[in-house]
Design an enzyme around this catalytic site. Structure first.
Site, PDB file in Angstrom:
ATOM      1  N   SER A 218       0.928  -1.153   0.055  1.00  0.00           N
ATOM      2  CA  SER A 218      -0.035   0.111   0.086  1.00  0.00           C
ATOM      3  C   SER A 218       0.945   1.247   0.004  1.00  0.00           C
ATOM      4  O   SER A 218       1.791   1.243   0.830  1.00  0.00           O
ATOM      5  CB  SER A 218      -0.984  -0.059   1.059  1.00  0.00           C
ATOM      6  OG  SER A 218      -0.245   0.203   2.289  1.00  0.00           O
ATOM      7  N   GLY A 220      -0.109   4.554   0.239  1.00  0.00           N
ATOM      8  CA  GLY A 220      -0.924   5.886   0.746  1.00  0.00           C
ATOM      9  C   GLY A 220      -1.919   6.284  -0.402  1.00  0.00           C
ATOM     10  O   GLY A 220      -2.641   5.424  -0.976  1.00  0.00           O
ATOM     11  N   GLY A 223      -2.363   4.356  -3.845  1.00  0.00           N
ATOM     12  CA  GLY A 223      -3.268   3.247  -4.010  1.00  0.00           C
ATOM     13  C   GLY A 223      -2.485   1.741  -3.689  1.00  0.00           C
ATOM     14  O   GLY A 223      -1.333   1.688  -2.955  1.00  0.00           O
ATOM     15  N   GLY A 250      -4.891   1.269   5.881  1.00  0.00           N
ATOM     16  CA  GLY A 250      -4.290  -0.155   5.401  1.00  0.00           C
ATOM     17  C   GLY A 250      -4.991  -1.203   6.007  1.00  0.00           C
ATOM     18  O   GLY A 250      -5.177  -2.256   5.617  1.00  0.00           O
ATOM     19  N   ASP A 251      -5.689  -1.209   7.286  1.00  0.00           N
ATOM     20  CA  ASP A 251      -6.207  -2.260   7.808  1.00  0.00           C
ATOM     21  C   ASP A 251      -7.727  -2.466   6.948  1.00  0.00           C
ATOM     22  O   ASP A 251      -8.079  -3.534   7.018  1.00  0.00           O
ATOM     23  CB  ASP A 251      -6.776  -1.931   9.157  1.00  0.00           C
ATOM     24  CG  ASP A 251      -5.460  -1.578  10.227  1.00  0.00           C
ATOM     25  OD1 ASP A 251      -4.462  -2.282   9.765  1.00  0.00           O
ATOM     26  OD2 ASP A 251      -5.852  -0.555  11.070  1.00  0.00           O
TER      27      ASP A 251
HETATM   28  N1  LIG Z   1      -5.109  10.264   0.905  1.00  0.00           N
HETATM   29  C1  LIG Z   1      -5.711   9.164   0.487  1.00  0.00           C
HETATM   30  N2  LIG Z   1      -6.680   9.301  -0.547  1.00  0.00           N
HETATM   31  C2  LIG Z   1      -7.055   8.018  -1.131  1.00  0.00           C
HETATM   32  N3  LIG Z   1      -6.790   6.798  -0.649  1.00  0.00           N
HETATM   33  C3  LIG Z   1      -6.056   6.460   0.081  1.00  0.00           C
HETATM   34  C4  LIG Z   1      -5.289   7.943   0.894  1.00  0.00           C
HETATM   35  N4  LIG Z   1      -4.385   7.465   1.603  1.00  0.00           N
HETATM   36  C5  LIG Z   1      -4.558   6.130   1.994  1.00  0.00           C
HETATM   37  N5  LIG Z   1      -5.246   5.371   0.973  1.00  0.00           N
HETATM   38  C6  LIG Z   1      -5.732   4.128   0.671  1.00  0.00           C
HETATM   39  O1  LIG Z   1      -5.456   3.377   1.782  1.00  0.00           O
HETATM   40  C7  LIG Z   1      -4.545   2.352   1.458  1.00  0.00           C
HETATM   41  C8  LIG Z   1      -3.544   2.142   2.751  1.00  0.00           C
HETATM   42  O2  LIG Z   1      -2.984   3.335   3.035  1.00  0.00           O
HETATM   43  P1  LIG Z   1      -1.518   3.460   3.590  1.00  0.00           P
HETATM   44  O3  LIG Z   1      -0.581   2.671   2.514  1.00  0.00           O
HETATM   45  O4  LIG Z   1      -1.477   4.629   4.200  1.00  0.00           O
HETATM   46  O5  LIG Z   1      -1.570   2.184   4.611  1.00  0.00           O
HETATM   47  P2  LIG Z   1      -0.988   1.760   6.164  1.00  0.00           P
HETATM   48  O6  LIG Z   1       0.123   2.709   6.364  1.00  0.00           O
HETATM   49  O7  LIG Z   1      -0.736   0.432   6.167  1.00  0.00           O
HETATM   50  O8  LIG Z   1      -2.328   2.284   7.238  1.00  0.00           O
HETATM   51  P3  LIG Z   1      -2.497   1.849   8.554  1.00  0.00           P
HETATM   52  O9  LIG Z   1      -1.511   0.660   9.116  1.00  0.00           O
HETATM   53  O10 LIG Z   1      -2.756   2.916   9.282  1.00  0.00           O
HETATM   54  O11 LIG Z   1      -3.584   1.139   8.410  1.00  0.00           O
HETATM   55  C9  LIG Z   1      -3.734   3.151   0.240  1.00  0.00           C
HETATM   56  O12 LIG Z   1      -3.262   2.031  -0.518  1.00  0.00           O
HETATM   57  C10 LIG Z   1      -4.805   3.719  -0.539  1.00  0.00           C
HETATM   58  O13 LIG Z   1      -5.577   2.718  -1.141  1.00  0.00           O
HETATM   59 MG   LIG Z   2      -0.713  -0.783   8.262  1.00  0.00          MG
END
Ligand SMILES: Nc1ncnc2c1ncn2[C@@H]1O[C@H](COP(=O)(O)OP(=O)(O)OP(=O)(O)O)[C@@H](O)[C@H]1O
Ligand SMILES: [Mg+2]
Length: 326
Positions: A218, A220, A223, A250-251
């Site tokens: 992932s 952010g 995508g 991400g969860d």
């Molecule tokens: N600003 C944003 N706009 C649209 N989609 C987003 C955004 N931020 C995150 N996402 C979606 O959420 C998914 C997961 O985000 P991210 O990569 O930040 O996960 P993470 O760091 O594992 O989060 P966490 O561990 O806090 O649950 C991304 O791949 C995307 O699909």
């Molecule tokens: Mg995560």
């Protein structure tokens, strides 16, 4: 049925203060307490999306009892194993003046060898009883649990005929890989930390080499990227980034991927859903929450980029900088 494993569950305490100032006393405007930890958030999102789910893991002490009571109040099915130590709190202080949050994460209870073995026995029994299609293991490990704790969970899942999804970081992620988890979901930073590679594709392939059967990274607002040994590289992202609360997004992505696997689809086939569910999580102020209507609306805005496709849009600029040419 999906079983989520949260070894380091938490009571998420949120204080809202008018303005956070170090070295000062504060009047707290509001306090909320909810059961949390990454696997609990995954279970919560799955329940909101109408999927049968059971949360398990470790809980202890008075704080563990508060988490249990909260899950009961929310109607979330759970069966946690007991530990003598006190379940941790994760305290977030929201400063209204700054519009931001300051987080204090306690390390979690010390888990004894006997308690760890007790959990494994309980998990084996639970999986035999509820026969899940998928087991999801998420988050950090509390002190005292072995670094390869998630490898043990993956093996128990396989023994019970279930697929396994692991979402963790650093040592516990690396130590899970030899057990060949069916899917791992690092975020960009977690992938760079364990592989030493800045590029998402190179890093994901490293995790495949180390034993993961499929990797969804992932990134952010950029995508998701799905990488398998034989299946090429698929990307999916929203048509435009959202502003909101990305904690727990991400969860929500993991929840969607697990839901797809439980329904007999591949993680790749569930990739677009994962973008929609995680984007819906960004729109919701609370981690571990999505509004089903948001998921439906956002699903129409997901762009899927199959292998070999070059995009003219901007979302993956950062990754292209890391890999000028494939
Ligand atoms: N600003 C944003 N706009 C649209 N989609 C987003 C955004 N931020 C995150 N996402 C979606 O959420 C998914 C997961 O985000 P991210 O990569 O930040 O996960 P993470 O760091 O594992 O989060 P966490 O561990 O806090 O649950 C991304 O791949 C995307 O699909
Ligand atoms: Mg995560």
């Amino acid at each position: 049925m999906i079983v989520t494993v949260t070894l380091n569950a938490a009571l998420d305490v949120t204080y809202v203060v008018p303005e956070l100032q170090p070295h000062a006393s504060h009047r707290v405007t509001s306090v909320s307490q909810v059961g949390g930890g990454k696997g609990v958030n995954v279970a919560s999102v799955l329940a909101q999306q109408g999927r049968p789910v059971m949360a398990t893991g470790l809980l202890g002490g008075a704080t563990g009892a508060v988490v249990r009571a909260d899950l009961d109040a929310r109607g979330l099915a759970h069966r946690f194993s007991p530990v003598a130590g006190e379940t941790r709190r994760a305290v977030t202080v929201v400063s209204e003046a700054h519009g931001d949050a300051t987080v204090f994460n306690e390390p979690g209870p010390s888990v004894t060898e006997q308690e760890w073995q007790g959990f494994l026995a309980d998990l084996r029994a639970l999986l035999g009883e509820v026969r899940p299609q998928v087991v999801v293991a998420s988050g950090s490990l509390p002190p005292g649990t072995p670094t390869d704790a998630y490898a043990a969970v993956v093996r128990l899942a396989r023994e019970a005929g279930a697929l396994s999804v692991v979402d963790t970081s650093a040592g516990p992620l690396l130590a899970a890989l030899p057990a060949a988890p069916d899917l791992v979901k690092p975020n960009r930073d977690e992938l760079a930390e364990v592989t030493g590679e800045a590029g998402l594709l190179v890093g994901a392939r490293r995790l495949l080499d180390l034993g993961a059967r499929e990797v969804v990274v992932s990134a952010g607002p950029d995508g998701l990227l799905d990488v398998t040994a034989g299946g090429g590289v698929w990307r999916a992202h929203l048509d435009a980034p959202l502003t909101g609360n990305p904690t727990g997004a991400g969860d929500a992505a993991v929840a969607a991927l697990a839901a797809g696997l439980a329904e007999g689809r591949t993680a790749r086939e569930a990739l677009a859903d994962a973008v929609a569910w995680s984007a819906a999580a960004v729109l919701h102020p609370l981690a571990g929450h999505v509004r089903p209507d948001d998921v439906v609306g956002l699903r129409a805005r997901v762009r899927v980029v199959p292998p070999g496709t070059t995009e003219t849009a901007t979302p993956h600029q950062e990754d292209r900088r890391a890999h000028p040419a494939p």
